[in-house]
Design a protein around this motif. Sequence first.
Motif, PDB file in Angstrom:
ATOM      1  N   UNK A   1      89.048-110.180 -86.328  1.00 50.76           N
ATOM      2  CA  UNK A   1      88.167-110.326 -85.155  1.00 50.76           C
ATOM      3  C   UNK A   1      88.961-110.189 -83.864  1.00 50.76           C
ATOM      4  N   UNK A   2      90.186-110.704 -83.856  1.00 51.83           N
ATOM      5  CA  UNK A   2      91.043-110.564 -82.675  1.00 51.83           C
ATOM      6  C   UNK A   2      91.424-109.109 -82.448  1.00 51.83           C
ATOM      7  N   UNK A   3      91.711-108.384 -83.520  1.00 55.44           N
ATOM      8  CA  UNK A   3      92.089-106.974 -83.411  1.00 55.44           C
ATOM      9  C   UNK A   3      90.938-106.156 -82.834  1.00 55.44           C
ATOM     10  N   UNK A   4      89.723-106.450 -83.299  1.00 56.21           N
ATOM     11  CA  UNK A   4      88.558-105.673 -82.839  1.00 56.21           C
ATOM     12  C   UNK A   4      88.112-106.111 -81.454  1.00 56.21           C
ATOM     13  N   UNK A   5      88.627-107.241 -81.015  1.00 56.58           N
ATOM     14  CA  UNK A   5      88.284-107.702 -79.668  1.00 56.58           C
ATOM     15  C   UNK A   5      86.885-108.206 -79.556  1.00 56.58           C
TER      16      UNK A   5
ATOM     17  N   UNK B   1      83.908-100.536 -90.274  1.00 51.69           N
ATOM     18  CA  UNK B   1      84.997-101.368 -90.792  1.00 51.69           C
ATOM     19  C   UNK B   1      86.367-100.814 -90.380  1.00 51.69           C
ATOM     20  N   UNK B   2      87.280-101.704 -90.085  1.00 55.00           N
ATOM     21  CA  UNK B   2      88.644-101.316 -89.714  1.00 55.00           C
ATOM     22  C   UNK B   2      89.386-100.847 -90.964  1.00 55.00           C
TER      23      UNK B   2
ATOM     24  N   UNK C   1      81.584-113.943 -93.834  1.00 54.26           N
ATOM     25  CA  UNK C   1      80.713-112.759 -93.803  1.00 54.26           C
ATOM     26  C   UNK C   1      79.803-112.774 -92.579  1.00 54.26           C
ATOM     27  N   UNK C   2      79.308-113.955 -92.228  1.00 48.51           N
ATOM     28  CA  UNK C   2      78.390-114.073 -91.095  1.00 48.51           C
ATOM     29  C   UNK C   2      79.073-113.756 -89.768  1.00 48.51           C
ATOM     30  N   UNK C   3      80.401-113.906 -89.713  1.00 48.31           N
ATOM     31  CA  UNK C   3      81.140-113.661 -88.475  1.00 48.31           C
ATOM     32  C   UNK C   3      81.831-112.305 -88.448  1.00 48.31           C
ATOM     33  N   UNK C   4      81.637-111.498 -89.492  1.00 50.08           N
ATOM     34  CA  UNK C   4      82.319-110.201 -89.562  1.00 50.08           C
ATOM     35  C   UNK C   4      81.968-109.356 -88.345  1.00 50.08           C
ATOM     36  N   UNK C   5      82.948-108.684 -87.764  1.00 48.27           N
ATOM     37  CA  UNK C   5      82.687-107.889 -86.555  1.00 48.27           C
ATOM     38  C   UNK C   5      81.728-106.737 -86.825  1.00 48.27           C
ATOM     39  N   UNK C   6      80.944-106.411 -85.811  1.00 48.01           N
ATOM     40  CA  UNK C   6      80.010-105.290 -85.908  1.00 48.01           C
ATOM     41  C   UNK C   6      80.763-103.962 -85.846  1.00 48.01           C
ATOM     42  N   UNK C   7      80.050-102.898 -86.196  1.00 47.73           N
ATOM     43  CA  UNK C   7      80.644-101.570 -86.099  1.00 47.73           C
ATOM     44  C   UNK C   7      81.303-101.131 -87.387  1.00 47.73           C
TER      45      UNK C   7
END
Length: 336
Positions: A332-336, A214-215, A206-212
Motif C-alpha cells: 500500500x505504501x509503494x502504490x501510494x 496488481x503490482x 483483502x478489504x484494504x488491497x489497493x485499487x488498480x
Amino acid sequence: MRTTRYPTMVRRSAALGSALAAALVLSGCGAEVESDAKDSGTVTVKRCGEPVEYTVPERAVAYEGGSADKLFALGLTEHVHGYVMPPANPPVSESPWASEYAKVKMLSDDLLNKEVVVEAKSDFVVAGWNSGFKDERGITPEILDKLGIQSFMHTESCFNYPGHPEKMSPFEALYTDLERLGKIFQVEKKATEVVGGLKKRVAEVEAKAPDGDPVPVFLYDSGTDQPFTAGSQVPPNDIIETAGGKNVFDSLDERWTQVNWESVAESEPEVIVILDYGDLPAAKKIDFLKKSPHTRELPAVKKNNFFVLDYNEGISGPRNIDGLEKFATYLREVKG
C-alpha cells in the motif's frame, strides 16, 4: 526480517512485536488446551490424498518452524517431544512461540532423518514432502509406517507427492492442515478457532488491497546463474496476490522452482520480495541484484523496492499471515 536498512525496506523490529501479539491471540496458553474427546480410539484423516488412521500422538517430532508452529498454535505443546531445525531456519528465539519451543527438545540442527526420529521414540512426525520426507534420505511416510511411527505431511507440499497427490491453494492448505491436525489430536474446537482467526485477518487484508492493476512482484529465493523463485503452489504466491500484487511467475504450476534471468527481466517487476534465511541473508541478495547486469535495471531495483520475507513467513505455517499483513502494508505504501 533483518535489520539491514534500505529506504523502502520493511523493518523487522516493529513487525515482530505485532506478530508476537497476533500469535499470542492465536495460541493462548499452549499447554492448556483441552481435547474435544477422550484421548482414545482412532480417527481417519487424510495424509495428502491418502486416508490414514491415527491415534492421538504423545511424542510428536516437528521438522522446521512451520510444522512446530502449527502444533504450538493449536496448543499442543504437551504432545510435542521435540523439533529438528536445520540451519536455514532463523533462531527459534525470534518465533512468536519462543516460549513453547523452550518447553520441548531440540533434537537436531540438521536435516530430518530416520535415526533421530527412532532415537526420540517418536510416535508422530510432521514435515513436508521433498523437504523433511524424502526418498533419497531414507525417511518417507511409508518407511515410518513400517516402523509403527505415524506421520503427517503439509498439504501445501502434497502437490507432487507420489501416489497420493493433493492440490489446493497454499492458504487453503494451511487451514486444512490445522483442521486435520486438530482432528488427529482431538482439539477440533481449538482448530476451528485458530483457522477462523487466520481467515479473519486475511479478509481484512483483502478489504484494504489497493485499487488498480496488481503490482508485478518477483520473489527472489536464491541463485546467481539462474534464479530460484516461487511458483503458484507455495505460500508467497498467496501472500503476494492477497495483498494486491501479482506474482510474475504465478503461471508456473510448481512450488519452488528455477527460472531464467531473461524471463525475470521481461516481467519488469515493480517490487522484489527477498526470502531471508540461513547463510544467504537478505542484504547479500539485495547487493547482488543491484550489481548484476541481469537485474540492476529492473524497475524494482532502480526504485529500491525490496521487501524482506522471513523464512518462516514463506513456508507453510501460521506465520504466513504475519508475512501477508506486513507485505500488504508495504505494498500500500509503494502504490501510494
